[in-house]
Design a protein around this motif. Structure first.
Motif, PDB file in Angstrom:
ATOM      1  N   ASP A   1       0.816  -1.224   0.000  1.00  0.00           N
ATOM      2  CA  ASP A   1       0.000   0.000   0.000  1.00  0.00           C
ATOM      3  C   ASP A   1       0.848   1.273   0.000  1.00  0.00           C
ATOM      4  OD1 ASP A   1      -2.263  -1.564   0.065  1.00  0.00           O
ATOM      5  OD2 ASP A   1      -2.465  -1.463   2.254  1.00  0.00           O
ATOM      6  N   MET A   2       2.115   1.159   0.353  1.00  0.00           N
ATOM      7  CA  MET A   2       2.950   2.352   0.438  1.00  0.00           C
ATOM      8  C   MET A   2       3.222   2.906  -0.958  1.00  0.00           C
ATOM      9  SD  MET A   2       5.642   1.538   3.493  1.00  0.00           S
ATOM     10  CE  MET A   2       6.252   3.219   3.352  1.00  0.00           C
ATOM     11  N   VAL A   3       3.168   4.261  -1.052  1.00  0.00           N
ATOM     12  CA  VAL A   3       3.294   4.932  -2.351  1.00  0.00           C
ATOM     13  C   VAL A   3       4.625   5.672  -2.418  1.00  0.00           C
ATOM     14  CG1 VAL A   3       2.277   6.624  -3.920  1.00  0.00           C
ATOM     15  CG2 VAL A   3       0.803   5.209  -2.480  1.00  0.00           C
ATOM     16  N   GLY A   4       5.389   5.394  -3.477  1.00  0.00           N
ATOM     17  CA  GLY A   4       6.574   6.194  -3.755  1.00  0.00           C
ATOM     18  C   GLY A   4       7.809   5.851  -2.950  1.00  0.00           C
ATOM     19  N   GLN A   5       7.804   4.736  -2.198  1.00  0.00           N
ATOM     20  CA  GLN A   5       8.966   4.397  -1.371  1.00  0.00           C
ATOM     21  C   GLN A   5       9.428   2.967  -1.672  1.00  0.00           C
ATOM     22  OE1 GLN A   5       9.940   7.007   0.117  1.00  0.00           O
ATOM     23  NE2 GLN A   5       8.042   8.198   0.081  1.00  0.00           N
ATOM     24  N   GLN A   6       9.476   2.621  -2.938  1.00  0.00           N
ATOM     25  CA  GLN A   6       9.783   1.254  -3.323  1.00  0.00           C
ATOM     26  C   GLN A   6      11.182   0.830  -2.879  1.00  0.00           C
ATOM     27  OE1 GLN A   6       7.645  -0.905  -4.430  1.00  0.00           O
ATOM     28  NE2 GLN A   6       9.204  -2.528  -4.476  1.00  0.00           N
ATOM     29  N   HIS A   7      12.139   1.764  -2.897  1.00  0.00           N
ATOM     30  CA  HIS A   7      13.503   1.420  -2.497  1.00  0.00           C
ATOM     31  C   HIS A   7      13.578   0.994  -1.035  1.00  0.00           C
ATOM     32  CE1 HIS A   7      12.862   5.567  -1.319  1.00  0.00           C
ATOM     33  NE2 HIS A   7      13.990   5.574  -0.618  1.00  0.00           N
ATOM     34  N   ILE A   8      12.730   1.587  -0.192  1.00  0.00           N
ATOM     35  CA  ILE A   8      12.711   1.223   1.222  1.00  0.00           C
ATOM     36  C   ILE A   8      11.953  -0.083   1.428  1.00  0.00           C
ATOM     37  CG2 ILE A   8      11.877   1.944   3.495  1.00  0.00           C
ATOM     38  CD1 ILE A   8      12.369   4.824   2.613  1.00  0.00           C
ATOM     39  N   VAL A   9      10.833  -0.225   0.736  1.00  0.00           N
ATOM     40  CA  VAL A   9      10.023  -1.439   0.855  1.00  0.00           C
ATOM     41  C   VAL A   9      10.830  -2.676   0.471  1.00  0.00           C
ATOM     42  CG1 VAL A   9       8.047  -2.664  -0.110  1.00  0.00           C
ATOM     43  CG2 VAL A   9       7.817  -0.263   0.550  1.00  0.00           C
ATOM     44  N   GLN A  10      11.531  -2.595  -0.645  1.00  0.00           N
ATOM     45  CA  GLN A  10      12.292  -3.746  -1.108  1.00  0.00           C
ATOM     46  C   GLN A  10      13.401  -4.132  -0.121  1.00  0.00           C
ATOM     47  OE1 GLN A  10      13.701  -3.339  -5.120  1.00  0.00           O
ATOM     48  NE2 GLN A  10      15.064  -5.125  -5.004  1.00  0.00           N
ATOM     49  N   THR A  11      14.095  -3.128   0.418  1.00  0.00           N
ATOM     50  CA  THR A  11      15.175  -3.405   1.372  1.00  0.00           C
ATOM     51  C   THR A  11      14.651  -4.076   2.623  1.00  0.00           C
ATOM     52  OG1 THR A  11      16.371  -1.464   0.555  1.00  0.00           O
ATOM     53  CG2 THR A  11      17.082  -2.392   2.652  1.00  0.00           C
TER      54      THR A  11
ATOM     55  N   ARG B   1       7.230  15.349   5.878  1.00  0.00           N
ATOM     56  CA  ARG B   1       6.008  14.906   6.541  1.00  0.00           C
ATOM     57  C   ARG B   1       5.076  14.250   5.523  1.00  0.00           C
ATOM     58  NH1 ARG B   1       4.941  20.295   5.359  1.00  0.00           N
ATOM     59  NH2 ARG B   1       2.871  20.648   4.462  1.00  0.00           N
ATOM     60  N   GLY B   2       4.303  13.298   6.007  1.00  0.00           N
ATOM     61  CA  GLY B   2       3.279  12.676   5.183  1.00  0.00           C
ATOM     62  C   GLY B   2       3.795  11.739   4.113  1.00  0.00           C
ATOM     63  N   THR B   3       5.015  11.233   4.259  1.00  0.00           N
ATOM     64  CA  THR B   3       5.559  10.331   3.235  1.00  0.00           C
ATOM     65  C   THR B   3       5.555   8.874   3.678  1.00  0.00           C
ATOM     66  OG1 THR B   3       7.785  10.867   4.048  1.00  0.00           O
ATOM     67  CG2 THR B   3       6.993  12.086   2.135  1.00  0.00           C
ATOM     68  N   GLY B   4       5.060   8.555   4.892  1.00  0.00           N
ATOM     69  CA  GLY B   4       4.867   7.166   5.292  1.00  0.00           C
ATOM     70  C   GLY B   4       5.856   6.618   6.291  1.00  0.00           C
TER      71      GLY B   4
ATOM     72  N   VAL C   1       6.685  12.074  -2.709  1.00  0.00           N
ATOM     73  CA  VAL C   1       5.985  11.241  -3.683  1.00  0.00           C
ATOM     74  C   VAL C   1       5.815  12.030  -4.978  1.00  0.00           C
ATOM     75  CG1 VAL C   1       3.933   9.845  -4.104  1.00  0.00           C
ATOM     76  CG2 VAL C   1       4.794  10.124  -1.773  1.00  0.00           C
ATOM     77  N   SER C   2       6.083  11.398  -6.098  1.00  0.00           N
ATOM     78  CA  SER C   2       6.005  12.091  -7.387  1.00  0.00           C
ATOM     79  C   SER C   2       4.561  12.432  -7.730  1.00  0.00           C
ATOM     80  CB  SER C   2       6.614  11.233  -8.486  1.00  0.00           C
ATOM     81  OG  SER C   2       5.819  10.077  -8.704  1.00  0.00           O
ATOM     82  N   LEU C   3       4.425  13.374  -8.661  1.00  0.00           N
ATOM     83  CA  LEU C   3       3.087  13.827  -9.059  1.00  0.00           C
ATOM     84  C   LEU C   3       2.277  12.683  -9.643  1.00  0.00           C
ATOM     85  CD1 LEU C   3       1.365  16.483  -9.403  1.00  0.00           C
ATOM     86  CD2 LEU C   3       2.184  16.504 -11.751  1.00  0.00           C
ATOM     87  N   GLU C   4       2.872  11.873 -10.510  1.00  0.00           N
ATOM     88  CA  GLU C   4       2.135  10.787 -11.156  1.00  0.00           C
ATOM     89  C   GLU C   4       1.662   9.751 -10.140  1.00  0.00           C
ATOM     90  OE1 GLU C   4       5.045  11.890 -12.010  1.00  0.00           O
ATOM     91  OE2 GLU C   4       4.838  12.688 -14.052  1.00  0.00           O
ATOM     92  N   GLU C   5       2.537   9.413  -9.182  1.00  0.00           N
ATOM     93  CA  GLU C   5       2.150   8.430  -8.168  1.00  0.00           C
ATOM     94  C   GLU C   5       1.040   8.952  -7.274  1.00  0.00           C
ATOM     95  OE1 GLU C   5       6.272   5.956  -7.388  1.00  0.00           O
ATOM     96  OE2 GLU C   5       6.120   8.023  -6.645  1.00  0.00           O
TER      97      GLU C   5
END
Length: 595
Positions: free
Chosen positions: A17-27, A47-50, A178-182
């Protein structure tokens, strides 16, 4: 059932469910899969990035009944109870309100006990940068060597405020905006699930306003949906958030580009009539010019580079500004935004900022193709002119000061007569410690002392701007006479007079005098007692001459009054060390005793 805010209802519950933090999720997932979990993590970012959500998801993943698992199931009792915050072994602490050493000591005392409900005890310390120095010291040892059943997760928006000793003992993960598209994709998904009809342009506008914070974007969507009963359009989004349409920014930018002050004031007036906040308008206008600069510097950038307007709409506008001017505009708006926080009238500050943009610099001159475009900044040119004039005044003062002192030392004992026009050179010797000028030459100019007194406060203000120390010395003086090119100031204190007569101080004061009187003006200093004696002598001479002398004798007397005479032997010393003592400490503090 009470309405649950969208940002809470859609808070990420799994790593997916996390948006824009794939590098952290994978690690983190790899660490769980390979059983390489660290004992301490540091999550930092805007702030607000998860950050806190990721901490709770990690706590569920390591304590899931079906795990440790790369994704919590969110169905077992442990996952559900961690989600609701009812597990005693997963402790979430707000360091902003529990920042003292006692709270951290309590953790240190309890950390040694094994968990009673779940597999691993987890301490989540939010806003950890708010801890005191003593609290960090208490945490340090525990953080370095905790028991194997304990995990620390520290979250902060300001990692630079953490001691290096804390950071070095954690695995650090930096959460990005988080990027605009995400953001738009996530907002579209939420809108579909919540039965909200939202235009694509409205979602882009919301994403730009959130400045990369997913939580802020969801909160704005919730606010606008409530305002429009589930119908989110671009116009509604602009109205509900107090923003401005890009067309209005474009009109204001054109007025600034063309230096059209009347149009600038008209646009500002329309904004204020619409109930917009002056500080918010200035902030968004600064971001608009930031977008123009990004279009110039990185034309290949996509929609993620723009906050206020679509980059495609900005390209034509950006061509009307030079790169240097865009930098200057952003810098000026940023400075006025800082000052506006403390201003009693923000709208006035907003108007002044934009009017300054219209008047600060000259238009850029178009050059033939292949040549460099040249522009002249009016403010810089004026500053250079002032600096040149100041240097010329200082040079003239130094030359005249040197000439006067040389004349007095080469003709010791001779008379230095001066007419009214040449009084500046002859009176320069007044400040020399071994000579004294009869001051009755200025008595007849005493009536102009009132005129100089009217401008004295202006003179003091001008000197204060250039040197506070010089201003403090000059405060002891009082203007007593003023000729065409000379101002006489009487002092009560010898120390203040001597410091005022230093070349550097004289140059500053005479520069101010010359500016105020619009002509080269010199400064003569005297002691107040000497001046009062000179007034008394002048009054006696005037009475005697009016009784029986002719006008020619009076004029001759006036010329002879301006004499450079050696001091009488009663107060002079033959020894150089005595002279030096008098120069350093003043005549009032030096007593000469004969053997």
């Amino acid at each position: 059932m009470a309405h649950l805010a969208l940002y809470r209802a859609w808070r990420p519950q799994t790593f997916h469910d996390m948006v824009g933090q794939q590098h952290i999720v994978q690690t983190l997932q790899n660490a769980i899969r390979e059983n390489r979990l660290a004992h301490a993590y540091l999550f930092s970012g805007p702030r607000g990035t998860g950050k806190t959500s990721a901490a709770k998801i990690l706590a569920k993943a390591v304590n899931c009944e079906h795990g440790p698992s790369v994704e919590p199931c969110n169905e077992c009792s442990q996952c559900q109870r961690i989600t609701t915050g009812s597990v005693m072994d997963v402790v979430e602490i707000d360091a902003a309100s529990n920042r003292g050493v006692e709270e951290i000591r309590d953790i240190r005392d309890k950390v040694k006990y094994a968990p009673t409900e779940v597999r691993r005890k987890v301490y989540i310390i939010d806003e950890v940068h708010m801890l005191t120095t003593e609290a960090f010291n208490a945490l340090l040892k525990t953080l370095e060597e905790p028991p194997g059943h304990v995990m620390f997760i520290l979250a902060t928006t300001e990692p630079h405020r953490l001691p290096p000793t804390i950071i070095s003992r954690c695995q650090r993960f930096d959460f990005r905006r988080v990027s605009l598209e995400e953001q738009v994709e996530r907002l579209s998904e939420i809108s579909r699930e919540e039965q909200i009809t939202a235009e694509a342009d409205a979602l882009k506008f919301i994403a730009r306003l959130s400045d990369g914070g997913m939580r802020d974007a969801v909160s704005l969507l919730d606010q606008i949906a409530s305002f429009t009963s589930g119908q989110v359009t671009l116009a509604h989004a602009i109205e509900a958030t107090g923003g401005l349409p890009s067309e209005q920014f474009a009109r204001l930018a054109v007025a600034v580009r063309d230096r059209d002050a009347a149009s600038v004031l008209q646009e500002i007036e329309e904004m204020m009539r619409a109930g917009k906040s002056a500080d918010k308008c200035l902030e968004q206008f600064m971001h608009y010019f930031r977008d123009l600069l990004m279009v110039q510097l990185a034309p290949q950038a996509t929609g993620s580079s723009g906050r206020i307007a679509d980059p495609q709409e900005l390209k034509q506008m950006a061509d009307g500004f030079s790169r240097e001017r865009l930098f200057d505009i952003i810098d000026l708006l940023n400075r006025y935004q800082s000052e506006m926080k403390y201003a009693a009238h923000p709208q006035t500050m907003f108007e002044i900022a934009l009017l300054k943009l219209c008047s600060d610099s000259q238009p850029t001159v178009s050059a033939p193709q292949g040549q460099v475009t040249a522009g002249v900044d009016r403010g810089e040119l004026q500053l250079l002119k002032q600096q040149i004039a100041s240097l010329e005044n200082k040079l003239n003062a130094a030359m005249k000061s040197g000439a006067a002192i040389a004349n007095s030392s080469s003709g010791s004992g001779s008379t230095a007569s001066a007419s009214r026009s040449g009084v500046g050179q002859a009176t320069r010797a007044v400040a020399t410690p071994r000579a004294r000028v009869k001051l009755t030459a200025f008595v007849e100019a005493h009536h102009t002392g009132n005129a100089i007194a009217l401008k004295w406060s202006q003179i003091l203000d001008g000197v204060k701007e250039k040197g506070r120390t010089i201003h403090a010395m000059l405060l002891d003086g009082k203007p007593v006479a003023h000729t065409d090119d000379t101002v006489v100031v009487a002092f009560n204190n010898t120390f203040h007079r001597e410091n005022t007569e230093k070349p550097a101080s004289l140059a500053v004061i005479e520069e101010v005098l010359s500016t105020i009187f619009s002509r080269p003006t010199r400064l003569v200093t005297v002691m107040l007692k000497e001046w009062q004696d000179a007034l008394a002598e002048g009054a006696g001479s005037h009475t005697g001459s009016s009784a029986g002398t002719g006008s020619s004798e009076s004029e001759s007397s006036a010329r002879e009054e301006l004499k450079l005479e050696p001091e009488d032997d009663t107060g002079a010393s033959k020894e150089p060390w005595v002279d030096e003592a008098v120069r350093l400490f003043g005549e009032e503090l030096v007593t000469i005793k004969e053997d």
